[in-house]
Design a protein around this motif. Structure first.
Motif, PDB file in Angstrom:
ATOM      1  N   GLN A   3       0.832  -1.267   0.089  1.00 50.91           N
ATOM      2  CA  GLN A   3       0.027   0.049  -0.106  1.00 50.91           C
ATOM      3  C   GLN A   3       0.731   1.296  -0.060  1.00 50.91           C
ATOM      4  N   ALA A  28      -7.081   8.250  -4.012  1.00 52.19           N
ATOM      5  CA  ALA A  28      -7.156   7.748  -2.678  1.00 52.19           C
ATOM      6  C   ALA A  28      -6.564   6.470  -2.535  1.00 52.19           C
ATOM      7  N   SER A  30      -6.934   2.958   0.080  1.00 54.65           N
ATOM      8  CA  SER A  30      -7.174   2.355   1.415  1.00 54.65           C
ATOM      9  C   SER A  30      -6.222   1.161   1.754  1.00 54.65           C
ATOM     10  N   GLU A  31      -6.526   0.470   2.485  1.00 53.59           N
ATOM     11  CA  GLU A  31      -5.728  -0.730   2.880  1.00 53.59           C
ATOM     12  C   GLU A  31      -5.631  -1.883   1.647  1.00 53.59           C
ATOM     13  N   ARG A  32      -6.519  -2.078   0.854  1.00 53.41           N
ATOM     14  CA  ARG A  32      -6.682  -2.974  -0.215  1.00 53.41           C
ATOM     15  C   ARG A  32      -7.273  -2.571  -1.439  1.00 53.41           C
ATOM     16  N   HIS A  33      -7.419  -1.033  -1.695  1.00 48.88           N
ATOM     17  CA  HIS A  33      -7.543  -0.731  -2.700  1.00 48.88           C
ATOM     18  C   HIS A  33      -7.005   0.628  -3.109  1.00 48.88           C
ATOM     19  N   TYR A  35      -8.208   4.053  -5.296  1.00 48.96           N
ATOM     20  CA  TYR A  35      -9.399   4.474  -5.969  1.00 48.96           C
ATOM     21  C   TYR A  35      -8.757   5.766  -7.137  1.00 48.96           C
ATOM     22  N   ARG A  53     -12.191   1.366  -8.731  1.00 50.49           N
ATOM     23  CA  ARG A  53     -11.510   0.842  -7.641  1.00 50.49           C
ATOM     24  C   ARG A  53     -10.495  -0.318  -8.134  1.00 50.49           C
TER      25      ARG A  53
END
Length: 76
Positions: A3, A28, A30-33, A35, A53
Motif C-alpha cells: 500500500q 485515494a 485504502s488498505e486494499r484498494h 481509488y 477501484r
C-alpha cells in the motif's frame, strides 16, 4: 506491491492487452484498494473521468497488472 508503494497523484498504465492505452491517476488509497480516475480510455471514444477501484495487489508490472508511469512530485 505494498500500500505504501501506491501514492496519491501517481499515474499508472494498464498492462492488460485488452485495455492497451488506459491510464489512471490515483486519488485515494485504502488498505486494499486504490481509488483512481481514468485519464485515457482503452477504446477510442471511451469514458474518461470515470472513478474506478483497483486492488493494490494488481498494481504491479505483470501482464494483467499495472505499471507506474508518472511519479508524484518529490518522489524518486
Amino acid at each position: 506491491m505494498n500500500q505504501r508503494d501506491v501514492l496519491i497523484c501517481q499515474v499508472w498504465a494498464d498492462n492488460d492487452r485488452r485495455s492497451a492505452g488506459r491510464t489512471v491517476r490515483v486519488g485515494a488509497v485504502s488498505e486494499r484498494h486504490a481509488y483512481c480516475t481514468v485519464l485515457t480510455a482503452a477504446a477510442p471514444g471511451g469514458r474518461t473521468g470515470r472513478r474506478v477501484r483497483i486492488l493494490i495487489e494488481r498494481m504491479r508490472p505483470t501482464s494483467t497488472g499495472y505499471r507506474l508511469v508518472e511519479l508524484v512530485d518529490g518522489e524518486q
